[in-house]
Scaffold this motif. Structure first.
Motif, PDB file in Angstrom:
ATOM      1  N   GLU A   7      -0.046  -0.376  -1.536  1.00 16.61           N
ATOM      2  CA  GLU A   7      -0.647  -1.542  -1.995  1.00 16.61           C
ATOM      3  C   GLU A   7      -0.784  -1.573  -4.020  1.00 16.61           C
ATOM      4  O   GLU A   7       0.578  -2.478  -4.783  1.00 16.61           O
ATOM      5  CB  GLU A   7      -1.752  -2.371  -2.261  1.00 16.61           C
ATOM      6  N   ARG A  37       8.521  -5.430  -0.202  1.00 19.41           N
ATOM      7  CA  ARG A  37       7.539  -5.679   0.753  1.00 19.41           C
ATOM      8  C   ARG A  37       7.205  -4.211   1.126  1.00 19.41           C
ATOM      9  O   ARG A  37       7.459  -3.335   2.301  1.00 19.41           O
ATOM     10  CB  ARG A  37       7.314  -6.042   2.099  1.00 19.41           C
ATOM     11  N   ASP A  43       4.276  -8.090  -1.306  1.00 16.68           N
ATOM     12  CA  ASP A  43       2.945  -7.459  -0.806  1.00 16.68           C
ATOM     13  C   ASP A  43       1.503  -8.302  -0.056  1.00 16.68           C
ATOM     14  O   ASP A  43       1.244  -8.406   0.772  1.00 16.68           O
ATOM     15  CB  ASP A  43       2.858  -5.499  -1.637  1.00 16.68           C
TER      16      ASP A  43
END
Length: 449
Positions: A184, A178, A212
């Motif tokens: 991202e 994560r 994510d």
């Protein structure tokens, strides 16, 4: 495991069960964060069982393939990273985080080199920690085995994606990553590349999975995924780490903040002290092993003045107490407050205090330390020994830069983080710290009386 046991699974066996290429996003239906994390955990757990049976040579081929694909797709990575950087700048993200977020061709090459270095390190899986034959004939071995599924929650650090993935594969673990919204786009590309590399050598792609897409709720679900996640490692600032530590129901290895101290004793070499402080503060100020507080013995006037002037020339903002200000009255400084003693700046700022003696230095450090790294600069062996013995931090250094508290610098290869806790792992965590142990007992019909 021993080599004969580890090699019982042929590469053909595992290749027949390896997943098809594709990112997790293309394989999953629309799920709630809780459902999504549960599915990811189940897939990672299945992949971890297959990976635990892979030989060292097979895992090393995967690491080499990862390195080659990172280099081959550097332009694609940099394009994604640029999108993240533009968004971060628009959102007013602080300069230290921007620095951590930024990738360059040189940094990607360094990541590839780190993966190759991992491939060259011994495989911890199967190492015998201890063993013996009991009087009754039972043969005992305590051996290193993979943890299973390692989860990591981190922010604005795309290099961590590669580091943790590489360490997980080498140590026979699956990894759920994560990486946070700031990176991202970069992480999406990196994870896709790493999964493709696993597929290319016949290992299960689901040994590396990104969480994510499920956002903050997904991170919360990851903290509660007992039975699916074997250990959770947070990397980031104070708020992130404390949130993970306090809210998780899965085991956590706490990678702490680095409120790092250096004490210049009265016998310290002046030239050496200047070189060490410049390195410890300015080489890479946004990392956890950079020095944040400098303590100067009241009789180390020459050393202290030289160090402070050199730091000021290097654009370091000095937050100095009154006695430290008196060493450099012609230079602009900011008055130090108690908040400064507690601050991990992660920037070109440094808190400075003059102390009466080693006792005051030790007391100050014990009051404000986060247990990461402390250093003493001295030519007094007795003071060096006291400093090492009396400070309870993960790393204590004599006459060297605090920047050496790093897995790569200490010969561990890439690191998954620097643990400031005491159970299981402490300090830089390399391959061995991502394993646990299993007792294997061989008998010949023995029963307990």
């Amino acid at each position: 495991m021993s080599a004969d046991i580890q090699d019982t699974a042929s590469e053909t066996d595992l290749e027949n069960t390896a997943s098809e290429p594709g990112s997790p996003e293309t394989l999953e239906p629309t799920l709630t964060p809780q459902e999504g994390i549960t599915q990811l955990g189940q897939r990672a757990k299945k992949a971890s069982r297959k990976l635990a049976r892979a030989t060292r040579a097979w895992k090393d081929r995967a690491l080499t393939e990862m390195a080659e694909q990172l280099l081959a797709k550097t332009d694609q990575i940099l394009a994604a990273n640029q999108r993240d950087l533009e968004r971060a700048e628009q959102n007013g993200v602080a300069a230290p985080l921007i620095q951590r977020l930024t990738l360059t061709k040189a940094k990607i090459a360094d990541l590839a080199d780190a993966l190759r270095e991992l491939a060259g390190l011994p495989d911890p899986v199967g190492q015998v920690v201890r063993g013996q034959t009991l009087p009754n004939g039972l043969r005992l071995r305590q051996m290193r085995v993979p943890m299973g599924v390692i989860a990591a929650i981190y922010e604005a650090r795309p290099n961590v994606t590669v580091d943790i993935a590489g360490l997980a594969i080498k140590s026979g673990n699956a990894a759920i990553l994560r990486g946070g919204s700031a990176a991202e786009e970069t992480n999406k590309v990196l994870v896709s590349i790493l999964r493709d590399a696993l597929h290319a050598v016949g290992l299960p792609e689901d040994a590396i999975i990104s969480a994510d897409k499920y956002g903050r709720e997904g991170a919360g679900a990851l903290m509660k995924a007992r039975g699916l996640v074997d250990v959770l490692i947070p990397r980031g600032g104070h708020d992130l780490i404390q949130t993970v530590v306090t809210e998780s129901t899965v085991p956590v290895i706490e990678t702490g903040e680095g409120n790092v101290h250096i004490f210049i004793d009265k016998t310290a070499n002046a030239e050496q002290a200047t070189e060490i402080l410049l390195n410890a503060k300015t080489q890479k100020p946004s990392v956890c092993n950079t020095v944040e507080t400098l303590l100067i013995h009241k009789d180390a006037v020459t050393q202290g003045e030289g160090v402070l002037r050199a730091l000021a020339r290097a654009a370091v903002v000095l937050h100095a107490d009154e006695r430290a200000q008196a060493l450099i009255p012609d230079l602009e400084t900011q008055p130090a407050t108690e908040e400064d003693w507690a601050t991990e700046y992660l920037d070109l700022h440094l808190a400075v205090k003059v102390v009466d003696d080693l006792d005051e230095a030790l007391e100050h450090i014990r009051t404000w330390t986060t247990g990461h790294t402390e250093a003493i600069l001295t030519n007094d062996l007795a003071n060096a020994d006291r400093f090492v013995a009396e400070l309870d931090s993960a790393a204590v250094i004599v006459n060297a830069s605090t920047r050496f508290t790093d897995g790569g610098e200490l010969g561990l290869g890439a690191e998954v983080g620097i643990s400031t806790q005491k159970l299981h792992a402490r300090g830089p965590m390399g391959l061995a710290e991502l394993t646990t142990t299993k007792w294997v007992v061989h008998g010949d019909g023995q029963v307990r009386g």
